[in-house]
Design a protein around this motif. Structure first.
Motif, PDB file in Angstrom:
ATOM      1  N   GLU A   1      44.482  50.871  31.340  1.00  0.00           N
ATOM      2  CA  GLU A   1      44.948  52.246  31.257  1.00  0.00           C
ATOM      3  C   GLU A   1      44.649  52.848  32.622  1.00  0.00           C
ATOM      4  O   GLU A   1      43.620  52.545  33.217  1.00  0.00           O
TER       5      GLU A   1
ATOM      6  N   ARG B   1      44.046  45.043  16.755  1.00  0.00           N
ATOM      7  CA  ARG B   1      45.099  45.503  15.837  1.00  0.00           C
ATOM      8  C   ARG B   1      45.381  44.446  14.786  1.00  0.00           C
ATOM      9  O   ARG B   1      45.496  43.265  15.122  1.00  0.00           O
TER      10      ARG B   1
ATOM     11  N   HIS C   1      43.483  50.947  21.209  1.00  0.00           N
ATOM     12  CA  HIS C   1      44.050  51.023  22.563  1.00  0.00           C
ATOM     13  C   HIS C   1      43.015  51.618  23.518  1.00  0.00           C
ATOM     14  O   HIS C   1      42.076  52.289  23.091  1.00  0.00           O
TER      15      HIS C   1
ATOM     16  N   LEU D   1      53.261  45.756  22.278  1.00  0.00           N
ATOM     17  CA  LEU D   1      52.254  46.157  23.247  1.00  0.00           C
ATOM     18  C   LEU D   1      51.761  47.562  23.014  1.00  0.00           C
ATOM     19  O   LEU D   1      50.605  47.875  23.152  1.00  0.00           O
TER      20      LEU D   1
END
Ligand code: DAH
Length: 567
Positions: A243, A227, A199, A3
């Motif tokens: 986030e 990714r 991210h 993660l």
């Protein structure tokens, strides 16, 4: 699921983690990283701001132009191609013309260079915006998280533009130059200075700058992130992250002149009121990181210790409330172990490392017999706030993988399902509701093995400094946890390059890929690897013929593109 890869390469062992932290803070790589990068970059690059608020009245849009080529430096044909690309209607597709290739995303057009490693299969997934489809489990999960970090205290952003500069994805956040996350084997480079964001923290800088003039004191951001990674039921090259951050500002008095100490006292008292306001919960908590070890999880030199302790309490309690909300919803939907329905939820805090926070923590939850990593968080490195013009504020931040939560919440067993357009999947979910996923069928798997020799390559070069034609482009693998114990010289083969070819050919027809066997020839010193590829569709039975055809294509592309020799 990997993660939180920004911290993951030091997660391999605790001692490795500590040594990296030591390196990051003791020789100033981290602070230098921020200052140098911003000094160089700011002169020539306009600032990016590509986040959007989920509230239309607060939407904010401007071109993210970082990472585009500077026209003066280009010859005419390249700039002509760039202009043609900019005029393109088609988004997220490779366009090739007069010897150049490139792609136009929502934010900008990019001409590929020798660093680019985007594949058509990844581009096909850009722009689906699952987090914005009300009946989709990703969107339902996002809204559930936003309900814990809600207006009017928090502003909730989404970030639909996936291309970001390496400066925002790495430099501004203090990533060391040699962080494996920067490697071409781990990250999709659009060109040498732009990536598909790895991210949501790539938007931290923009989000912090945006905080300057708004009344909210915190934010969340949701976005798709990219990714290069292994293939299995919990890994997909695109997934979603959220986030969050909460800030506290030194408050000047409207009429009197206050000393810095008085302002600090006021800020502390605001923090303690904010802690009081947080609801209580009945979770069982194990805190293995309740103190701040100056060696392993230091408070930043410029921070006030009582403030950090209060921010840590506020951060941890806020996230515990989030976990409580998520897992209560899962329990209500009957997901999880039915015998454990009455057991209190158990969670634990452990120390962590991220380049952009200190101290840092991870939260794990006891789920179906094991500790499961859920999220990373910490006290934001002050230079990041200073860089965004917020030197009068301190903040906490967290980052979470949405798929992992959604898989737990809805009982979805395979990450590929989120991308399914099959009605039998999509029709099961409804806005604002958490319901248990009913598998529609499990179709048979068909596995095939592939064995090959790989060549050793000289050590030293990182993918980005390697000359494009040196044959090292795939070397110097980024993920330190993937280095094999018997390897003394980095090989020219990186597993993620193979995964990329597999995805290109098999798409979501490949369920997982495992290393079966590895050995070094005693005489020649060459290494042989054997992988097992498991082909299975989520939607139908694959025929033998179809799988053979896919597998033959895999073998032929691997031998022509990866410099391996099939056995
Ligand atoms: N960006 C991190 C990752 O993907 C996750 C993260 C950890 C975000 C800690 C944060 C944070 O804001 O404070 O690995």
């Amino acid at each position: 699921m990997k993660l939180l890869t920004t911290g993951a390469f030091v997660r391999a062992s605790r001692s490795a983690r500590l040594s990296l932290r030591y390196r990051a803070s003791s020789n100033n790589t981290y602070y230098l990283g921020i200052r140098l990068a911003s000094r160089v970059a700011r002169a020539k690059l306009p600032e990016e701001f590509s986040i959007e608020s989920s509230r239309p009245d607060q939407r904010h849009d401007s071109q993210a132009t970082e990472g585009q080529i500077t026209l003066e430096e280009q010859d005419d044909s390249k700039s002509a191609f760039k202009r043609a690309l900019e005029a393109q209607q088609t988004l997220n597709k490779v366009i090739t013309q007069s010897g150049f290739s490139g792609v136009k995303f929502r934010n900008a057009a990019f001409v590929f260079d020798e660093t680019s490693n985007l594949s058509p299969s990844i581009l096909d997934l850009v722009g689906r915006n699952l987090y914005d489809i009300p009946n989709h489990p990703i969107c339902i999960t996002r809204k559930l998280i936003e309900s814990v970090f809600a207006q009017p205290e928090f502003i909730n952003h989404v970030a639909p533009k996936p291309a970001v500069s390496t400066r925002l994805n790495f430099d501004v956040l203090g990533f060391p130059e040699d962080h494996p996350g920067r490697s071409r084997t781990d990250t999709y480079y659009i060109d040498s200075s732009s990536v598909l964001r790895t991210h949501t923290s790539a938007h931290q800088h923009a989000a912090f700058k945006h905080m300057k003039n708004i009344e909210q004191t915190g934010y969340t951001i949701c976005a798709d992130v990219y990714r290069r990674d292994s293939i299995d039921r919990s890994h997909f090259p695109v997934f979603h992250q959220m986030e969050g951050a909460k800030l506290w500002q030194l408050q000047p008095h409207p009429t009197e002149k206050l000393t810095r100490y008085q302002m600090l006292k006021n800020r502390r008292s605001q923090m303690s009121q904010d802690i009081e306001k947080l609801p209580k919960h009945g979770l069982e908590i194990i805190d293995e990181a309740g103190t701040f070890d100056p060696k392993t999880n230091p408070i930043q030199a410029e921070h006030d210790h009582p403030e950090v302790r209060m921010m840590a309490t506020h951060l941890k309690r806020s996230l515990e409330l989030l976990v409580n909300r998520i897992f209560s919803a899962a329990k209500e939907a009957g997901v999880g172990n039915p015998n454990a329905q009455d057991e209190p939820l158990k969670i634990r805090w452990i120390e962590a490392y991220f380049p952009f926070t200190s101290p840092s923590w991870e939260l794990e939850v006891w789920w179906q017999g094991e500790w499961l990593e859920l999220l990373g968080c910490g006290i934001v490195q002050q230079p990041i706030l200073n860089e965004a013009g917020l030197s009068d504020r301190v903040a906490w931040a967290w980052g979470i993988g949405v798929e992992r939560l959604a898989m737990l919440l809805f009982g979805i067993p395979d990450i590929r399902l989120f991308w399914s357009t099959d009605k039998r999947f999509l029709d099961q979910f409804h806005e604002g509701k958490v319901t248990k996923f009913e598998p529609f069928s499990k179709y048979p798997a068909c596995y095939k093995d592939i064995a090959f020799w790989i060549n050793a390559a000289p050590a030293g070069a990182t993918p980005l400094t390697a000359k494009p034609d040196s044959g090292l482009a795939a070397a110097a693998g980024g993920d330190a946890t993937k280095a094999l114990p018997s390897e003394t010289v980095p090989s020219a083969f990186h597993e993620n390059d193979m995964m990329e070819i597999l995805r290109d050919i098999g798409g979501s027809l490949i369920e997982d890929v495992k290393l079966l066997e590895e050995f070094v020839h005693p005489k020649s010193g060459r290494k042989s690897l054997c992988y097992r590829i498991n082909y299975r569709s989520l939607e139908r039975t694959l025929t033998n013929e179809e799988v053979n055809q896919l597998h033959n294509e895999v073998a032929s592309r691997m031998s022509s593109e990866l410099g391996i020799e099939l056995r």
